[in-house]
Design a protein around this motif. Structure first.
Motif, PDB file in Angstrom:
ATOM      1  N   SER A 108      -7.812  -8.077   0.178  1.00 50.11           N
ATOM      2  CA  SER A 108      -7.151  -8.868  -0.847  1.00 50.11           C
ATOM      3  C   SER A 108      -6.631  -7.973  -1.974  1.00 50.11           C
ATOM      4  O   SER A 108      -5.479  -8.121  -2.419  1.00 50.11           O
ATOM      5  CB  SER A 108      -8.132  -9.906  -1.381  1.00 50.11           C
ATOM      6  N   ALA A 109      -7.456  -7.012  -2.425  1.00 46.22           N
ATOM      7  CA  ALA A 109      -7.008  -6.098  -3.488  1.00 46.22           C
ATOM      8  C   ALA A 109      -5.783  -5.327  -3.038  1.00 46.22           C
ATOM      9  O   ALA A 109      -4.833  -5.122  -3.811  1.00 46.22           O
ATOM     10  CB  ALA A 109      -8.139  -5.133  -3.857  1.00 46.22           C
ATOM     11  N   PHE A 110      -5.771  -4.895  -1.765  1.00 38.22           N
ATOM     12  CA  PHE A 110      -4.643  -4.117  -1.243  1.00 38.22           C
ATOM     13  C   PHE A 110      -3.344  -4.922  -1.319  1.00 38.22           C
ATOM     14  O   PHE A 110      -2.333  -4.445  -1.860  1.00 38.22           O
ATOM     15  CB  PHE A 110      -4.940  -3.713   0.208  1.00 38.22           C
ATOM     16  N   MET A 112      -2.720  -7.738  -3.033  1.00 37.75           N
ATOM     17  CA  MET A 112      -2.365  -8.133  -4.405  1.00 37.75           C
ATOM     18  C   MET A 112      -1.647  -6.984  -5.107  1.00 37.75           C
ATOM     19  O   MET A 112      -0.687  -7.190  -5.848  1.00 37.75           O
ATOM     20  CB  MET A 112      -3.618  -8.516  -5.203  1.00 37.75           C
ATOM     21  N   ALA A 113      -2.137  -5.764  -4.856  1.00 36.51           N
ATOM     22  CA  ALA A 113      -1.511  -4.595  -5.493  1.00 36.51           C
ATOM     23  C   ALA A 113      -0.096  -4.384  -4.960  1.00 36.51           C
ATOM     24  O   ALA A 113       0.790  -3.950  -5.699  1.00 36.51           O
ATOM     25  CB  ALA A 113      -2.363  -3.355  -5.253  1.00 36.51           C
ATOM     26  N   LEU A 114       0.123  -4.704  -3.679  1.00 38.87           N
ATOM     27  CA  LEU A 114       1.479  -4.563  -3.135  1.00 38.87           C
ATOM     28  C   LEU A 114       2.410  -5.624  -3.718  1.00 38.87           C
ATOM     29  O   LEU A 114       3.579  -5.359  -3.993  1.00 38.87           O
ATOM     30  CB  LEU A 114       1.466  -4.704  -1.606  1.00 38.87           C
ATOM     31  N   ILE A 115       1.871  -6.833  -3.902  1.00 41.75           N
ATOM     32  CA  ILE A 115       2.722  -7.951  -4.334  1.00 41.75           C
ATOM     33  C   ILE A 115       2.982  -7.931  -5.842  1.00 41.75           C
ATOM     34  O   ILE A 115       4.107  -8.099  -6.289  1.00 41.75           O
ATOM     35  CB  ILE A 115       2.072  -9.299  -3.937  1.00 41.75           C
ATOM     36  N   PHE A 116       1.889  -7.705  -6.625  1.00 42.02           N
ATOM     37  CA  PHE A 116       2.017  -7.851  -8.078  1.00 42.02           C
ATOM     38  C   PHE A 116       2.019  -6.499  -8.783  1.00 42.02           C
ATOM     39  O   PHE A 116       1.470  -5.533  -8.286  1.00 42.02           O
ATOM     40  CB  PHE A 116       0.869  -8.705  -8.634  1.00 42.02           C
ATOM     41  N   LYS A 117       2.625  -6.483  -9.960  1.00 39.14           N
ATOM     42  CA  LYS A 117       2.592  -5.284 -10.801  1.00 39.14           C
ATOM     43  C   LYS A 117       1.513  -5.452 -11.855  1.00 39.14           C
ATOM     44  O   LYS A 117       1.277  -6.563 -12.332  1.00 39.14           O
ATOM     45  CB  LYS A 117       3.933  -5.130 -11.522  1.00 39.14           C
TER      46      LYS A 117
ATOM     47  N   SER B  72      -9.467 -12.315  -6.872  1.00 40.72           N
ATOM     48  CA  SER B  72      -8.438 -11.319  -6.604  1.00 40.72           C
ATOM     49  C   SER B  72      -7.050 -11.896  -6.868  1.00 40.72           C
ATOM     50  O   SER B  72      -6.198 -11.264  -7.505  1.00 40.72           O
ATOM     51  CB  SER B  72      -8.569 -10.848  -5.152  1.00 40.72           C
ATOM     52  N   THR B 103      -9.297  -5.270  -7.406  1.00 36.94           N
ATOM     53  CA  THR B 103      -7.878  -5.651  -7.456  1.00 36.94           C
ATOM     54  C   THR B 103      -7.169  -5.037  -8.660  1.00 36.94           C
ATOM     55  O   THR B 103      -6.075  -4.482  -8.528  1.00 36.94           O
ATOM     56  CB  THR B 103      -7.735  -7.189  -7.484  1.00 36.94           C
ATOM     57  N   ALA B 106      -6.687  -1.348  -8.105  1.00 38.20           N
ATOM     58  CA  ALA B 106      -5.651  -1.116  -7.095  1.00 38.20           C
ATOM     59  C   ALA B 106      -4.262  -1.317  -7.701  1.00 38.20           C
ATOM     60  O   ALA B 106      -3.344  -0.524  -7.468  1.00 38.20           O
ATOM     61  CB  ALA B 106      -5.850  -2.063  -5.906  1.00 38.20           C
ATOM     62  N   MET B 107      -4.114  -2.359  -8.519  1.00 40.81           N
ATOM     63  CA  MET B 107      -2.816  -2.629  -9.159  1.00 40.81           C
ATOM     64  C   MET B 107      -2.451  -1.523 -10.141  1.00 40.81           C
ATOM     65  O   MET B 107      -1.289  -1.112 -10.226  1.00 40.81           O
ATOM     66  CB  MET B 107      -2.851  -3.988  -9.864  1.00 40.81           C
ATOM     67  N   LYS B 110      -0.907   1.468  -8.458  1.00 40.32           N
ATOM     68  CA  LYS B 110       0.323   1.260  -7.688  1.00 40.32           C
ATOM     69  C   LYS B 110       1.407   2.289  -8.029  1.00 40.32           C
ATOM     70  O   LYS B 110       2.130   2.758  -7.140  1.00 40.32           O
ATOM     71  CB  LYS B 110       0.848  -0.148  -7.946  1.00 40.32           C
ATOM     72  N   VAL B 118      -2.981   3.056  -4.844  1.00 37.26           N
ATOM     73  CA  VAL B 118      -3.645   1.781  -4.537  1.00 37.26           C
ATOM     74  C   VAL B 118      -4.980   2.000  -3.821  1.00 37.26           C
ATOM     75  O   VAL B 118      -6.023   1.514  -4.263  1.00 37.26           O
ATOM     76  CB  VAL B 118      -2.717   0.888  -3.680  1.00 37.26           C
ATOM     77  N   MET B 122      -8.622   2.005  -5.958  1.00 35.73           N
ATOM     78  CA  MET B 122      -9.239   0.695  -5.775  1.00 35.73           C
ATOM     79  C   MET B 122     -10.724   0.698  -6.146  1.00 35.73           C
ATOM     80  O   MET B 122     -11.254  -0.259  -6.691  1.00 35.73           O
ATOM     81  CB  MET B 122      -9.072   0.263  -4.317  1.00 35.73           C
TER      82      MET B 122
END
Lengths: 124, 149
Positions: A108-110, A112-117, B72, B103, B106-107, B110, B118, B122
């Protein structure tokens, strides 16, 4: 009525655990990460001395959802592994017991990080 | 002279330090932390109602996984931070805090790419929980194994 009482005990147990943690945060300089680790170890030790089972029977999610429950799940995995398959069981037990939560957290963290900034970065 | 300056400075920063007042913060932590646990309990009961063959272990895994995913997602859309500001320990001591840590880290990573950003970042905050948890529980397992408990 019975369900209401069990919800009440769950609420009180979970509430009291976080309340104590919040007092530590406000009143001392212990960092939140250390408090988490401390509660985790406490849960593992409670499980090791077989006390956690009784708390869980009575308070349900009130003790399993706070991070103490995560420590207890890991320790229980190790103990059950030791009894079932000995040496190998001790090694596979803890992470097997926690695998569902860990996998959801990582996957989920992976995504979410791809989708959101990260919002803090937008301020720059 | 220098020492005195130091002391003055320390007094100055002490004055300016952000202080959280104890009472409202512990009340919010208590209410929100308790509510999260009750929510999980209710979800577990519902799951057992839908699939009566689930073991208590399965139910625990379902409750934890659901809260982890929800936290998350809320972190992703930026709601968790706002909730966490009010709830304090109320959202980070339950398993939701673990999920928020992975989460959010990870963000944050990015901008440094997928692999070293990421994936590597994490565990910046959640890592200690996994490491200490694994080490302590493995030791406990060996104690049980050696003493045949």
């Amino acid at each position: 009525m019975e369900i209401f009482l069990s919800f009440l005990y769950t609420f009180l147990a979970g509430g009291v655990i976080v309340l104590l943690a919040q007092i530590l945060i406000v009143k001392t300089k212990i960092t939140p990460a250390r408090i988490l680790v401390g509660l985790l170890v406490l849960g593992a030790i409670l499980e090791a001395v077989t006390a956690f089972k009784y708390l869980e029977d009575f308070f349900g999610s009130g003790v399993t959802i706070p991070i103490v429950g995560f420590g207890a799940v890991l320790a229980r995995g190790a103990i059950e592994g030791a009894r079932a398959t000995g040496f190998l069981g001790v090694l596979t037990g803890p992470l097997t017991a926690a695998s569902a939560g860990l996998s959801v957290a990582i996957v989920s963290a992976f995504f979410m990080a791809l989708i959101f900034k990260a919002r803090t970065k937008n301020l720059k | 002279m220098n020492k005195q300056k130091n002391q003055e400075y320390l007094d100055f920063i002490k004055e300016r330090e952000p202080t959280t007042s104890l009472f409202p913060s512990i009340l919010w932590a208590f209410l929100i932390g308790g509510a999260i646990c009750v929510g999980a309990e209710a979800l577990g009961m519902w799951a057992l109602h839908l699939w009566p063959t689930l073991t208590p272990k399965d139910i625990g895994a379902i409750e934890a996984s659901a809260l982890i995913f929800l936290a998350s997602l809320l972190t992703g859309i930026g709601v968790f931070d706002k909730l966490g500001k009010v709830a304090g320990a109320g959202t980070f001591v339950p398993i939701t805090g673990f999920s928020n840590a992975t989460t959010a880290s990870a963000m944050d990573g990015k901008s440094e790419g997928i692999v070293f950003g990421v994936c590597a970042k994490m565990f910046a905050i959640a890592g200690p929980v996994i490491v200490i948890g694994t080490v302590v529980s493995t030791l406990i397992g060996f104690v049980y194994l050696i003493f045949r408990l």
